[in-house]
Design an enzyme around this catalytic site. Sequence first.
Site, PDB file in Angstrom:
ATOM      1  N   ILE A  54      22.713  86.103 -63.442  1.00 58.99           N
ATOM      2  CA  ILE A  54      22.552  85.200 -64.589  1.00 58.99           C
ATOM      3  C   ILE A  54      22.630  85.993 -65.892  1.00 58.99           C
ATOM      4  CG2 ILE A  54      21.101  83.403 -65.617  1.00 58.99           C
ATOM      5  CD1 ILE A  54      19.783  83.099 -62.803  1.00 58.99           C
TER       6      ILE A  54
ATOM      7  N   ASN B 148      18.333  98.658 -64.465  1.00 57.03           N
ATOM      8  CA  ASN B 148      18.262  99.858 -63.606  1.00 57.03           C
ATOM      9  C   ASN B 148      19.274  99.799 -62.459  1.00 57.03           C
ATOM     10  OD1 ASN B 148      17.175  98.067 -61.769  1.00 57.03           O
ATOM     11  ND2 ASN B 148      15.284  99.227 -61.397  1.00 57.03           N
ATOM     12  N   LEU B 149      20.101  98.783 -62.434  1.00 50.31           N
ATOM     13  CA  LEU B 149      21.157  98.610 -61.431  1.00 50.31           C
ATOM     14  C   LEU B 149      20.621  98.556 -59.998  1.00 50.31           C
ATOM     15  CD1 LEU B 149      24.039 100.864 -62.882  1.00 50.31           C
ATOM     16  CD2 LEU B 149      23.674  98.409 -63.188  1.00 50.31           C
TER      17      LEU B 149
ATOM     18  N   ASP C  16      14.542 101.555 -66.331  1.00 46.48           N
ATOM     19  CA  ASP C  16      13.671 100.667 -65.563  1.00 46.48           C
ATOM     20  C   ASP C  16      12.713  99.975 -66.538  1.00 46.48           C
ATOM     21  OD1 ASP C  16      12.567 100.694 -62.324  1.00 46.48           O
ATOM     22  OD2 ASP C  16      11.312  99.816 -63.892  1.00 46.48           O
TER      23      ASP C  16
ATOM     24  N   SER D 200      10.967  80.076 -63.473  1.00 45.04           N
ATOM     25  CA  SER D 200      11.541  79.449 -62.285  1.00 45.04           C
ATOM     26  C   SER D 200      10.802  78.164 -61.936  1.00 45.04           C
ATOM     27  CB  SER D 200      11.408  80.443 -61.124  1.00 45.04           C
ATOM     28  OG  SER D 200      11.688  79.810 -59.907  1.00 45.04           O
TER      29      SER D 200
ATOM     30  N   TYR E 273       6.337  85.483 -55.253  1.00 44.24           N
ATOM     31  CA  TYR E 273       7.374  85.469 -56.296  1.00 44.24           C
ATOM     32  C   TYR E 273       7.007  84.472 -57.399  1.00 44.24           C
ATOM     33  CZ  TYR E 273      11.696  84.112 -58.647  1.00 44.24           C
ATOM     34  OH  TYR E 273      12.634  83.788 -59.609  1.00 44.24           O
TER      35      TYR E 273
ATOM     36  N   LYS F 186       6.022  84.893 -61.533  1.00 41.81           N
ATOM     37  CA  LYS F 186       6.686  84.197 -62.646  1.00 41.81           C
ATOM     38  C   LYS F 186       5.648  83.492 -63.515  1.00 41.81           C
ATOM     39  CE  LYS F 186      10.796  85.463 -62.247  1.00 41.81           C
ATOM     40  NZ  LYS F 186      11.434  86.207 -63.334  1.00 41.81           N
TER      41      LYS F 186
ATOM     42  N   ASN G  25      18.124  75.540 -59.485  1.00 40.53           N
ATOM     43  CA  ASN G  25      18.964  76.394 -58.627  1.00 40.53           C
ATOM     44  C   ASN G  25      20.239  76.837 -59.332  1.00 40.53           C
ATOM     45  OD1 ASN G  25      17.062  75.071 -56.786  1.00 40.53           O
ATOM     46  ND2 ASN G  25      18.228  76.187 -55.235  1.00 40.53           N
TER      47      ASN G  25
ATOM     48  N   ILE H 183      20.604  75.196 -41.288  1.00 38.94           N
ATOM     49  CA  ILE H 183      19.988  74.113 -42.082  1.00 38.94           C
ATOM     50  C   ILE H 183      18.499  74.105 -41.730  1.00 38.94           C
ATOM     51  CG2 ILE H 183      19.923  71.629 -42.497  1.00 38.94           C
ATOM     52  CD1 ILE H 183      22.864  71.512 -41.605  1.00 38.94           C
ATOM     53  N   PHE H 184      17.678  74.476 -42.708  1.00 33.47           N
ATOM     54  CA  PHE H 184      16.237  74.589 -42.441  1.00 33.47           C
ATOM     55  C   PHE H 184      15.566  73.223 -42.608  1.00 33.47           C
ATOM     56  CE2 PHE H 184      17.414  78.946 -43.725  1.00 33.47           C
ATOM     57  CZ  PHE H 184      16.998  79.623 -42.589  1.00 33.47           C
TER      58      PHE H 184
ATOM     59  N   GLY I 239       6.559  76.344 -46.887  1.00 30.97           N
ATOM     60  CA  GLY I 239       6.511  76.262 -48.353  1.00 30.97           C
ATOM     61  C   GLY I 239       7.730  75.635 -48.987  1.00 30.97           C
TER      62      GLY I 239
END
Length: 356
Positions: A24, A44-45, A62, A128, A155, A159, A184, A221-222, A298
Site C-alpha cells: 500500500i 527496512n525492506l 528500521d 485496520s 495484530y 493497531k 480489504n 474456503i474457510f 475469530g
Amino acid sequence: MDRLVTFMDSGRPVVLVTGGAGYIGAHTAKALAEANFLPVVFDNLSSGFREAVRWGPFCHGDIRDADAVAAALDAYPVAAVVHFAGLIEVGRSVTRPDLFWDVNVTGTGRLLSALAARRVPRLVFSSSAAVYGSAGRTALETIPETAAKDPASPYGDTKLAGERLIQAHCRAYGLSAVVLRYFNAAGADPSGLIGEAHEPETHLLPLAIAAAMGDGPALTIFGDDFDTPDGTCLRDYIHVTDLAAAHVAAVRAALAPGAFEAINVGTGFGCSVRDVIRTVGAAVGSPVPTVQGPRRTGDPASLVANPARAQTLLGWRATCSALDRIVTDAVRWESQPAYGAGRRQRQPELRSQFAA
Ligand SMILES: NC(=O)c1ccc[n+]([C@@H]2O[C@H](COP(=O)([O-])OP(=O)(O)OC[C@H]3O[C@@H](n4cnc5c(N)ncnc54)[C@H](O)[C@@H]3O)[C@@H](O)[C@H]2O)c1
C-alpha cells in the site's frame, strides 16, 4: 499546518512514507508524487521491495531505530508523515505477539517522539478494520467508526494501541492525525509497475489468482455456513488506488492542531468469497480450484465499512473498487510481476533478522 503551507510555497512538500516499499505504501508514494508531493520512503525492506521505491528518495532504516528515524526527518523538510511500516500477518501475530508489539507499537512510539521533537504537524496512520469487534452485529450491517473496538487478534490489538498512542500525542503535542481504518486492500496499479507482493501471501485475491493460474494450491474456503447470502464471508474490497487516494486526501485535510480523526476506508459493499472466486475465474479464463475448510477462529461473517465519514471529512469516496476492476488489475500484475517472491528467495539477506 504552517510548515506544510510554507514549504508548498517554495516547492514540492515532502511527505515521509514509512513502509513505502511495501504494497500500500508504494501505491501511496505514487499517488503522492502525482499530487505534487515529494514522497521520501523510509523502510527496512523486511517485507518491502527496493524496486517499488520509484517516486522519490529512499532511506533504509528500521522504524524502531530512533537514530535512523531522526536522520531521515533531519535530511528533509518533512511536512507530513504517512506511517505504513509494520507487521501485518494476523496468524503470525498470534505466535509472535512480542514482535508485533515491538514493531507496530514501540516503532510507532519512536516515530511519534521524533515528530514531536521536530513539531512535524501531520501524521496519517495505517489502521485496520481489525480494531472492531463483531459482537452484536448482523452480517448485513455496515460498521461505523463508533462501533465497539474489540480486536480478535494481537495484530488488531497493536493497531488499536497505535491509534491510542497517536491520539495521546495529538492532545499532548498538537499533532494533527488521521488514522485510516482500511478494510480489504486489493488490486494493483494499472501500470503493472507495482502490485501486491506479500510473503507469505495470506490474502484471498492473490491466492485465488495463483490457484486459477496453476501457480499455487487449490484455494481453501474457510467456512460456508456463515449467516450470509451464500454462506461464505463478506468483505469490503477496496482498490489499492482508491486507498492511496484516501491517504493523499488525509495529508491535505484541513485539521486544527491537536485534531485526531479515525476514518473507515471502504466501499460500503460486501463481496463474498464465492463472488471473488467467480470473478477471478472469469478474469483468468480458468476456474479457481477450491477445497472446503472449517471456519477460522475469530473470522467474522462480515466486515463491511460505513464509509460516510470519509466522504464528509476527506471528500473521498471509492471510484475504482468494483470487484471486476480490482480483479482485472490484480490479474495483470500477477501475470507479470515486476518483483516478488522469487527475489526474496534469491536474496535471503533481505529477510528481517526477526523473521521466524
Ligand atoms: N494489506 C491490507 O489489506 C491491510 C489492511 C489493513 C491495514 N493494513 C496496514 O497497512 C500497512 C501496510 O500494509 P501492506 O499490505 O502494504 O504491507 P507490506 O508488508 O507490503 O508493507 C509493510 C512495509 O513496512 C516495512 N516494514 C516492516 N517492518 C518495518 C520496520 N520495523 N521498520 C521499517 N519498515 C518496516 C516493510 O518492509 C514493508 O515495506 C500495515 O501497517 C498494515 O497493518 C494493511
